[in-house]
Design a protein around this motif. Structure first.
Motif, PDB file in Angstrom:
ATOM      1  N   CYS A  15     126.889 -66.854  79.947  1.00 44.49           N
ATOM      2  CA  CYS A  15     127.828 -67.950  80.053  1.00 44.49           C
ATOM      3  C   CYS A  15     127.007 -69.191  80.189  1.00 44.49           C
ATOM      4  O   CYS A  15     127.432 -70.292  79.884  1.00 44.49           O
ATOM      5  N   LEU A  30     141.111 -71.120  74.548  1.00 45.13           N
ATOM      6  CA  LEU A  30     141.523 -69.883  74.914  1.00 45.13           C
ATOM      7  C   LEU A  30     142.922 -69.816  74.524  1.00 45.13           C
ATOM      8  O   LEU A  30     143.825 -70.624  74.902  1.00 45.13           O
ATOM      9  N   LYS A  35     147.859 -65.211  82.901  1.00 39.70           N
ATOM     10  CA  LYS A  35     148.100 -64.268  83.942  1.00 39.70           C
ATOM     11  C   LYS A  35     149.467 -63.355  83.836  1.00 39.70           C
ATOM     12  O   LYS A  35     150.342 -64.126  84.099  1.00 39.70           O
ATOM     13  N   ILE A  73     137.344 -66.066  73.057  1.00 40.00           N
ATOM     14  CA  ILE A  73     136.363 -65.362  73.837  1.00 40.00           C
ATOM     15  C   ILE A  73     135.216 -64.874  73.246  1.00 40.00           C
ATOM     16  O   ILE A  73     135.241 -64.010  72.249  1.00 40.00           O
ATOM     17  N   SER A  91     133.815 -56.423  80.366  1.00 39.75           N
ATOM     18  CA  SER A  91     134.340 -57.881  80.319  1.00 39.75           C
ATOM     19  C   SER A  91     133.837 -58.685  81.729  1.00 39.75           C
ATOM     20  O   SER A  91     134.224 -58.051  82.777  1.00 39.75           O
ATOM     21  N   TRP A  93     135.212 -62.581  83.752  1.00 42.01           N
ATOM     22  CA  TRP A  93     135.548 -64.189  83.748  1.00 42.01           C
ATOM     23  C   TRP A  93     134.443 -64.685  84.210  1.00 42.01           C
ATOM     24  O   TRP A  93     134.303 -64.734  85.646  1.00 42.01           O
ATOM     25  N   HIS A  98     135.281 -69.299  87.267  1.00 43.40           N
ATOM     26  CA  HIS A  98     135.906 -67.933  86.557  1.00 43.40           C
ATOM     27  C   HIS A  98     136.693 -68.347  85.661  1.00 43.40           C
ATOM     28  O   HIS A  98     137.841 -67.613  85.223  1.00 43.40           O
ATOM     29  N   GLN A 100     135.686 -68.781  82.201  1.00 41.88           N
ATOM     30  CA  GLN A 100     135.291 -68.222  80.736  1.00 41.88           C
ATOM     31  C   GLN A 100     135.177 -66.967  80.719  1.00 41.88           C
ATOM     32  O   GLN A 100     134.503 -66.055  81.201  1.00 41.88           O
ATOM     33  N   PRO A 101     136.241 -66.572  79.797  1.00 40.94           N
ATOM     34  CA  PRO A 101     135.966 -65.027  79.480  1.00 40.94           C
ATOM     35  C   PRO A 101     134.937 -64.398  78.555  1.00 40.94           C
ATOM     36  O   PRO A 101     134.376 -65.455  77.639  1.00 40.94           O
ATOM     37  N   GLU A 121     138.599 -53.990  76.432  1.00 40.80           N
ATOM     38  CA  GLU A 121     138.198 -54.955  77.321  1.00 40.80           C
ATOM     39  C   GLU A 121     139.171 -56.337  77.039  1.00 40.80           C
ATOM     40  O   GLU A 121     139.268 -56.859  78.361  1.00 40.80           O
ATOM     41  N   LEU A 125     141.094 -58.342  80.373  1.00 41.45           N
ATOM     42  CA  LEU A 125     140.982 -59.723  80.413  1.00 41.45           C
ATOM     43  C   LEU A 125     142.380 -60.308  80.770  1.00 41.45           C
ATOM     44  O   LEU A 125     142.694 -61.280  81.324  1.00 41.45           O
ATOM     45  N   ARG A 129     143.025 -60.164  85.325  1.00 43.39           N
ATOM     46  CA  ARG A 129     142.522 -61.450  85.530  1.00 43.39           C
ATOM     47  C   ARG A 129     142.375 -61.600  87.289  1.00 43.39           C
ATOM     48  O   ARG A 129     143.849 -61.659  87.520  1.00 43.39           O
TER      49      ARG A 129
END
Length: 296
Positions: A15, A30, A35, A73, A91, A93, A98, A100-101, A121, A125, A129
């Motif tokens: 990251c 993204l 969610k 991603i 995987s 976040w 949190h 950035q996946p 994965e 995500l 999440r």
């Protein structure tokens, strides 16, 4: 647990690398669904995800990692030790908020395992999440199967009396393992439990004549194509810094050790132009009676 701590540190490093590269080049925004509600099934979530990624239900996904990276991603293929030997990827976040996946996959040599693991994965995500503690692995399994082979098409194409032989064309077209195909059909009520048991016994009984490994471990066709590899991080370095990605470059950007960065670089796919040059050199140097194989 030491392995979990190591994976957490690796994700933090990745990251930080992404954040550093983002100062010079942007990566795709993204695009996965926000969610999802708890009453949304994994299959519904997979269909929503296909829609968000502009992937028609009628067609196989040509390159799962490319589709995931186009959705914002990043994917890393790196030689990391996972605490559960049954898993080939994980995987997170990441980032300060949190936001950035990230998907990290081990460099296994089976193309269908790489595709399915990344799809699995992606399921975590999308489905989990913000979840804390243990997450439902079976939900991610169902998501991956539906993402790779939508039930709409499965119902159209499933053979009346499935055998391992009759399932091979579906495996080849949709690029999904026989084991996943059988479980996907079972989940959709297309095959009785006793037939599932029988097919899995056959997978365990049959062996590759060259290696002696059972089909349950290494299915036929496992080496028919090269496993997918990511390219987003390399592309960001080339576009933003106008430099070829290297461990030294990434180490200078982040301060992380070069050997860790070498693990990142080694898993990246070369630029298309580089691949074409390699293929041309292979063709030029091949004897007249040898056909040079080109990789997509």
């Amino acid at each position: 647990m030491a392995e979990v701590d190591a994976l957490t540190s690796f994700a933090e490093m990745a990251c930080e690398l992404l954040e550093s590269l983002s100062k010079y080049a942007t990566h795709p925004p993204l695009r996965i669904p926000p969610k999802v509600r708890s009453d949304v099934t994994p299959e519904e979530a997979a269909r929503l995800t296909r829609g968000a990624l502009d992937l028609p239900e009628e067609d196989p996904i040509p390159h799962v990692i490319h589709a995931v990276e186009r959705a914002g991603i990043p994917v890393l293929v790196a030689d990391v030790a996972l605490p559960d030997a049954r898993h080939d990827a994980y995987s997170v976040w990441g980032g300060d908020f949190h936001e950035q996946p990230l998907v990290v996959a081990r460099p296994v040599n089976s193309w269908e395992r790489v595709r399915w693991s990344v799809a699995h994965e992606l399921g975590h995500l999308v489905l989990h999440r913000g979840a804390t503690g243990e997450v439902d692995e079976e939900e991610a399994n169902r998501f991956a199967n539906e993402l790779l082979y939508p039930a709409k098409m499965l119902f159209r194409e499933w053979p009346e009396a499935p055998t391992l032989t009759s399932l091979m064309p579906l495996k080849q077209r949709w690029q999904i393992s026989l084991a996943a195909l059988i479980k996907h059909a079972q989940g959709n009520g297309l095959i009785e439990d006793y037939r599932v048991t029988g097919l899995f016994k056959q997978l365990s009984a049959r062996k590759d004549p060259n290696t002696g490994v059972t089909w349950r471990i290494q299915e036929p066709g496992w080496a028919d194509q090269q496993p997918e590899r990511p390219r987003l991080i390399s592309a960001m370095a080339e576009r933003g810094l106008e430099q070829y990605p290297s461990a030294a470059l990434f180490s200078s950007l982040t301060g992380w050790a070069a050997d860790l960065m070498e693990n990142v670089v080694a898993g990246q796919r070369s630029a298309p132009a580089v691949e074409q040059m390699r293929s041309k050199r292979s063709t030029d140097s091949a004897p007249d009676n040898v056909i040079a194989l080109r990789r997509a």
